[in-house]
Write an enzyme that holds these catalytic residues in place. Structure first.
Site, mmCIF file in Angstrom:
data_model
loop_
_atom_site.group_PDB
_atom_site.id
_atom_site.type_symbol
_atom_site.label_atom_id
_atom_site.label_comp_id
_atom_site.label_asym_id
_atom_site.label_seq_id
_atom_site.Cartn_x
_atom_site.Cartn_y
_atom_site.Cartn_z
ATOM 1 N N GLU A 42 0.824 -1.217 0.000
ATOM 2 C CA GLU A 42 0.000 0.000 0.000
ATOM 3 C C GLU A 42 0.856 1.265 0.000
ATOM 4 O O GLU A 42 0.406 2.316 -0.448
ATOM 5 C CB GLU A 42 -0.942 0.016 1.215
ATOM 6 C CG GLU A 42 -2.297 -0.583 0.914
ATOM 7 C CD GLU A 42 -3.362 -0.256 1.961
ATOM 8 O OE1 GLU A 42 -3.016 0.108 3.098
ATOM 9 O OE2 GLU A 42 -4.549 -0.394 1.632
ATOM 10 N N HIS A 52 8.834 -26.657 -1.149
ATOM 11 C CA HIS A 52 8.219 -27.763 -1.902
ATOM 12 C C HIS A 52 7.074 -27.257 -2.774
ATOM 13 O O HIS A 52 6.210 -28.024 -3.169
ATOM 14 C CB HIS A 52 7.730 -28.843 -0.929
ATOM 15 C CG HIS A 52 8.865 -29.521 -0.219
ATOM 16 N ND1 HIS A 52 9.311 -30.775 -0.539
ATOM 17 C CD2 HIS A 52 9.682 -29.079 0.774
ATOM 18 C CE1 HIS A 52 10.337 -31.102 0.230
ATOM 19 N NE2 HIS A 52 10.579 -30.078 1.046
ATOM 20 N N LYS A 76 -13.757 0.311 -4.204
ATOM 21 C CA LYS A 76 -14.825 0.830 -3.327
ATOM 22 C C LYS A 76 -15.901 1.517 -4.159
ATOM 23 O O LYS A 76 -17.091 1.305 -3.961
ATOM 24 C CB LYS A 76 -14.247 1.841 -2.331
ATOM 25 C CG LYS A 76 -13.448 1.240 -1.201
ATOM 26 C CD LYS A 76 -13.159 2.321 -0.180
ATOM 27 C CE LYS A 76 -12.173 1.882 0.862
ATOM 28 N NZ LYS A 76 -11.706 2.984 1.687
HETATM 29 O O1 PA5 Z 1 -3.261 1.690 5.790
HETATM 30 C C1 PA5 Z 1 -4.393 2.132 5.667
HETATM 31 O O2 PA5 Z 1 -4.659 3.337 5.857
HETATM 32 C C2 PA5 Z 1 -5.548 1.238 5.294
HETATM 33 O O3 PA5 Z 1 -5.134 -0.078 5.138
HETATM 34 C C3 PA5 Z 1 -6.623 1.303 6.360
HETATM 35 O O4 PA5 Z 1 -6.102 0.870 7.576
HETATM 36 C C4 PA5 Z 1 -7.839 0.431 6.002
HETATM 37 O O5 PA5 Z 1 -8.322 0.802 4.730
HETATM 38 C C5 PA5 Z 1 -8.947 0.587 7.029
HETATM 39 O O6 PA5 Z 1 -9.357 1.915 7.114
HETATM 40 P P1 PA5 Z 1 -10.184 2.439 8.349
HETATM 41 O O7 PA5 Z 1 -9.321 2.323 9.561
HETATM 42 O O8 PA5 Z 1 -10.526 3.861 8.042
HETATM 43 O O9 PA5 Z 1 -11.416 1.573 8.459
#
Ligand code: PA5
Length: 445
Positions: A292, A313, A435
């Site tokens: 990310e 394996h 989303k």
């Molecule tokens: O690293 C990030 O910001 C994301 O992975 C969020 O943690 C994830 O999308 C969850 O978001 P939220 O805490 O707003 O529900």
């Protein structure tokens, strides 16, 4: 002396030729991070977090746990992405592999309460199965969402709160809920205020995947019985070492530079190899952190976990002879001899077994740990011989302190590595694409 040792001998000469230049640049990126002159510096509150707020927060969490008014024997974490992966990483790494069976047979007293997860997928079956077991347990539910607007989390939270309302009654359901969210915004903050539900803050300047050492990870881990002070102290050692030694030799600088050289050399996969079967959760956390943070603008190494020797394996064939665009990092841990009970030495050696001609008699008397390290080393040597640039990271025993150190280490490496790729490590615009389509599929108003 550093808690860990980095060994880059398996990187190869061509690779090493480029390292000094990128190490200097990684060092400059570290200074930008430390002086908050890096890109998106408003999201760097996680840097040196134990001293900036973590240790103080831990004191509040200890008070919460000590004064918790209700009995409970299970923690349920509702969250997704950075709002759950870190807690699972630490809990899984530290828990007895067969805790549930231990409890059933009362062989030993479990040291920690189980943590179960919901809201990290949309599986109807898994949520039904969770609801199957909840009536046998007394739960505390921590709902974790920085935005308070994540579909998976919201759906699971509604279902579980509805169950809790019926099972415990409204007032006790409220007391058994803990909210972790933004300080001012979002529907969860609103609910915490309206219903006077115990809540903690996910600071504005810390994004989800960098939030493990905030209330996001610490509250459920402490409720389960983990030593959150050790976790913070381990992280603090890493951050403090960066203040006292800003040299290019520091492992975070070396690791960030290595990743950048890999990118230049056309490598596109980043393998993280480990032998301890308690680490899949940690590797999932690591995958999210790097994917990310770096995977944007057409750039970034794709993170892949390699569980050895299981994956030797399966995926091992590909590493040895498939497309060669990868680098590999091997995690080694020192196996301190565990405490002995009066009856049993907790070590395992390969026993003699004369009636079985299976060809492994030459290993008789060897410790399993020697064999496990041997398999990792053999894979390392084979992959280096194939030309895969490989690094070994040597850590002490895998415990809470070491985990804290590793969390901080990878967070800093990730931020520097993204800086060297010239991408913003702290946003995730690509996540919006699915989303939006999902909102449209279900005609969100
Ligand atoms: O690293 C990030 O910001 C994301 O992975 C969020 O943690 C994830 O999308 C969850 O978001 P939220 O805490 O707003 O529900």
């Amino acid at each position: 002396m550093s808690l860990m040792r980095i060994d880059g001998e398996g990187l190869g000469a061509e690779y090493c030729a480029q390292l000094p230049e990128w190490s200097q640049r990684a060092l400059a990126a570290l200074v930008r991070l430390q002086t908050k002159t890096c890109r998106a510096s408003e999201s760097t509150g996680w840097y040196h977090w134990p001293r900036q707020g973590g240790f103080a927060l831990a004191r509040d969490i200890h008070t919460l746990v000590a004064e918790y008014p209700l009995a409970y024997d299970m923690v349920v974490v509702v969250g997704i992405g950075g709002s759950f992966a870190g807690c699972r990483a630490v809990d899984q790494a530290l828990r007895h592999s067969y805790q549930e069976l231990q409890e059933a047979s009362s062989l030993t007293t479990p040291k920690t309460r189980p943590i179960l997860y919901a809201g990290h997928n949309l599986s109807e079956e898994q949520l039904i199965e969770l609801l199957d077991i909840l009536p046998q347990r007394q739960i505390v539910l921590t709902v974790i969402s920085k935005s308070g607007a994540t579909t998976e989390t919201s759906v699971a939270y509604r279902i579980l709160r509805s169950y809790m309302g019926q099972h415990y009654g409204g007032d006790e359901a409220r007391q058994r809920t803990i909210i972790i969210t933004d300080q001012h915004e979002g529907c969860l903050r609103q609910q915490a205020q309206d219903e006077q539900i115990t809540s903690f803050v996910l600071p504005r300047d810390i994004g989800g995947r960098y939030s493990l050492l905030t209330a996001v990870g610490l509250v459920p881990l402490a409720l389960a019985g983990h030593n959150i002070d050790q976790l913070l102290q381990g992280a603090d050692e890493l951050f403090t070492s960066l203040e006292t030694s800003r040299g290019v030799e520091h492992p975070v600088v070396q690791l960030a530079a290595t990743r950048r050289v890999a990118w230049d050399q056309g490598k596109r996969l980043d393998l993280l190899a480990y032998a301890n079967p308690k680490l899949p959760g940690f590797v999932e956390w690591w995958k999210q952190l790097f994917a990310e943070s770096e995977g944007k603008e057409g750039k970034g190494l794709f993170p892949v976990g390699m569980a050895y020797s299981t994956d030797l394996h399966s995926l091992g064939q590909y590493v040895q002879e498939g497309w060669s665009g990868m680098i590999e990092t091997f995690l080694f841990f020192r196996h301190d001899i565990p405490a002995q009970s009066s009856l049993v030495e907790r070590r395992l050696r390969v026993p003699g077994f004369s009636r079985l001609n299976d060809g492994v008699s030459y290993l008789e008397g060897r410790l399993l740990e020697e064999l496990s390290d041997g398999a990792m080393l053999a894979a390392y040597q084979a992959h280096v011989a194939r030309g895969v640039p490989c690094i070994k990271l040597h850590f002490p025993r895998l415990d809470t302190y070491t985990l804290g150190y590793m969390i901080a280490l990878f967070e800093v490496v990730c931020a520097l590595s993204a800086d060297l790729l010239e991408v913003n490590p702290f946003d995730q615009p690509g996540v919006e694409a699915y989303k939006k389509r999902m909102f449209s599929l279900f005609a969100k108003p």
